[in-house]
Design a protein around this motif. Sequence first.
Motif, short mmCIF file in Angstrom:
data_model
loop_
_atom_site.label_atom_id
_atom_site.label_comp_id
_atom_site.label_asym_id
_atom_site.label_seq_id
_atom_site.Cartn_x
_atom_site.Cartn_y
_atom_site.Cartn_z
N SER A 132 1.25 -1.24 0.48
CA SER A 132 -0.17 0.33 0.28
C SER A 132 0.88 1.13 -0.11
CB SER A 132 -0.84 -0.14 1.05
OG SER A 132 -1.38 -1.42 1.13
N ALA A 133 1.42 1.12 0.43
CA ALA A 133 2.63 2.14 0.90
C ALA A 133 3.61 2.55 0.05
CB ALA A 133 2.83 2.05 2.73
N TYR A 134 4.32 1.37 -0.48
CA TYR A 134 5.85 2.31 -1.34
C TYR A 134 5.95 1.53 -3.11
CZ TYR A 134 7.72 2.30 3.00
OH TYR A 134 8.94 3.02 4.04
N GLU A 181 -11.88 1.35 -7.63
CA GLU A 181 -11.38 2.64 -6.86
C GLU A 181 -11.26 1.75 -5.65
OE1 GLU A 181 -11.43 7.29 -7.76
OE2 GLU A 181 -13.01 6.46 -8.65
N GLN A 182 -10.21 2.18 -5.12
CA GLN A 182 -9.58 2.94 -3.48
C GLN A 182 -9.03 3.64 -2.77
OE1 GLN A 182 -7.12 -1.62 -3.93
NE2 GLN A 182 -9.20 -2.24 -2.66
N LYS A 183 -9.30 3.84 -2.21
CA LYS A 183 -8.71 4.73 -1.44
C LYS A 183 -7.67 4.44 -0.11
CE LYS A 183 -11.63 8.80 -1.63
NZ LYS A 183 -12.61 9.81 -1.38
N LEU A 184 -6.47 4.79 0.24
CA LEU A 184 -5.37 4.12 0.63
C LEU A 184 -6.04 4.37 1.95
CD1 LEU A 184 -3.16 2.46 1.65
CD2 LEU A 184 -1.96 4.63 1.82
N ASP A 185 -6.25 3.36 2.88
CA ASP A 185 -6.50 3.61 4.08
C ASP A 185 -5.51 3.84 4.57
OD1 ASP A 185 -7.85 3.06 6.92
OD2 ASP A 185 -8.40 1.36 6.34
N PRO A 186 -6.71 5.27 5.28
CA PRO A 186 -5.49 6.05 5.91
C PRO A 186 -5.06 4.80 7.92
CG PRO A 186 -7.54 7.03 6.36
CD PRO A 186 -7.56 5.88 5.75
N ARG A 187 -5.62 4.70 8.49
CA ARG A 187 -5.32 3.75 9.35
C ARG A 187 -4.20 2.78 8.94
NH1 ARG A 187 -10.37 1.20 11.08
NH2 ARG A 187 -10.61 0.64 8.92
N LYS A 188 -4.08 2.08 8.01
CA LYS A 188 -3.01 1.38 7.66
C LYS A 188 -1.57 2.48 7.16
CE LYS A 188 -5.57 -2.05 4.98
NZ LYS A 188 -5.31 -2.72 3.48
N GLN A 190 -1.05 5.51 8.92
CA GLN A 190 -0.66 5.25 10.00
C GLN A 190 -0.14 4.03 11.19
OE1 GLN A 190 -0.96 8.25 12.17
NE2 GLN A 190 -0.31 7.55 13.58
N GLN A 191 -0.38 3.23 10.73
CA GLN A 191 -0.32 1.69 11.05
C GLN A 191 1.31 1.82 10.96
OE1 GLN A 191 -2.18 -1.42 9.43
NE2 GLN A 191 -2.69 -1.98 11.97
N VAL A 196 7.61 2.42 12.17
CA VAL A 196 9.08 2.55 11.70
C VAL A 196 9.13 3.84 12.72
CG1 VAL A 196 10.06 4.55 9.69
CG2 VAL A 196 8.28 2.94 9.13
N PHE A 197 8.65 4.88 13.37
CA PHE A 197 8.57 5.18 14.58
C PHE A 197 9.21 4.45 15.46
CE2 PHE A 197 8.25 7.00 18.50
CZ PHE A 197 8.66 8.57 19.24
N HIS A 198 8.71 3.07 15.63
CA HIS A 198 9.56 2.25 16.60
C HIS A 198 10.42 1.91 16.42
CE1 HIS A 198 5.98 2.86 20.12
NE2 HIS A 198 5.60 2.21 18.85
N LEU A 199 10.70 1.27 15.24
CA LEU A 199 11.99 0.95 14.50
C LEU A 199 13.14 1.47 14.94
CD1 LEU A 199 11.17 -1.07 11.39
CD2 LEU A 199 11.99 -1.97 13.67
N GLU A 200 13.23 2.74 14.35
CA GLU A 200 14.24 3.89 14.30
C GLU A 200 14.27 4.61 15.47
OE1 GLU A 200 12.69 7.03 11.92
OE2 GLU A 200 12.84 6.07 10.03
N HIS A 201 13.07 4.42 16.78
CA HIS A 201 13.40 5.25 18.03
C HIS A 201 13.68 3.98 19.97
CE1 HIS A 201 11.94 8.58 15.83
NE2 HIS A 201 12.75 9.23 17.26
#
Length: 201
Positions: A132-134, A181-188, A190-191, A196-201
């Motif tokens: 979904s993201a990349y 037609e799909q919209k990217l689920d904003p919750r996904k 956010q997940q 990524v945040f937890h991996l980096e901190h």
Amino acid sequence: MDLSAVTAALESKSYEKIADICDNLMLQVAADGVAFHNDWPYAIHLLSHFYVHDINSARFLWKTIPSTIKESNPEVNAVWKIGQQLWLRNYGGVHEAIRGFEWSQGLQDFVAAFSGKHLKLYTKEIFQLLVSAYSTISVEDAALFLGMSEENATSYVLQQGWTVDYASRMLTVKKQPVVTEQKLDPRKLQQLTEYVFHLEH
């Protein structure tokens, strides 16, 4: 305290039943006014909740475990470490927590079953987030997200139809065909951001 039902479930590999067996037994013991002993199978009980993906019950159980047990039983803490990584959705950390402890004979098969069943599900979930993201992602990052070695991660995504440029070590994501037609689920999104945040901190 009769733990024969727990032992029987472990021996028959009926791991999905263990959380209910332990919960009911704990209620029964409490109703009888019997104090819990150090021989209560806290590690098994905790892992059984992770096995059925009931993290909230596991957190509640963790709060009820006496501090003396937490301080003296490394296996209970090792199981809790798995849970902490699940809570953070740090699936690479789940792999590390499983590999980083020498499990007792009584728990080895259960941990292996948990690893096999649930880590496949988590890997699939993370894979869908990546799709979904990349559109492209480095081999190193994909491996980090999927909690695998770079070699295994590359092999896994190639099986899903991705392509790899070995020179740049970049993967090209194969997008899923869009039926409607799909919209990217904003919750996904956010997940993934939290992960990524937890991996980096």
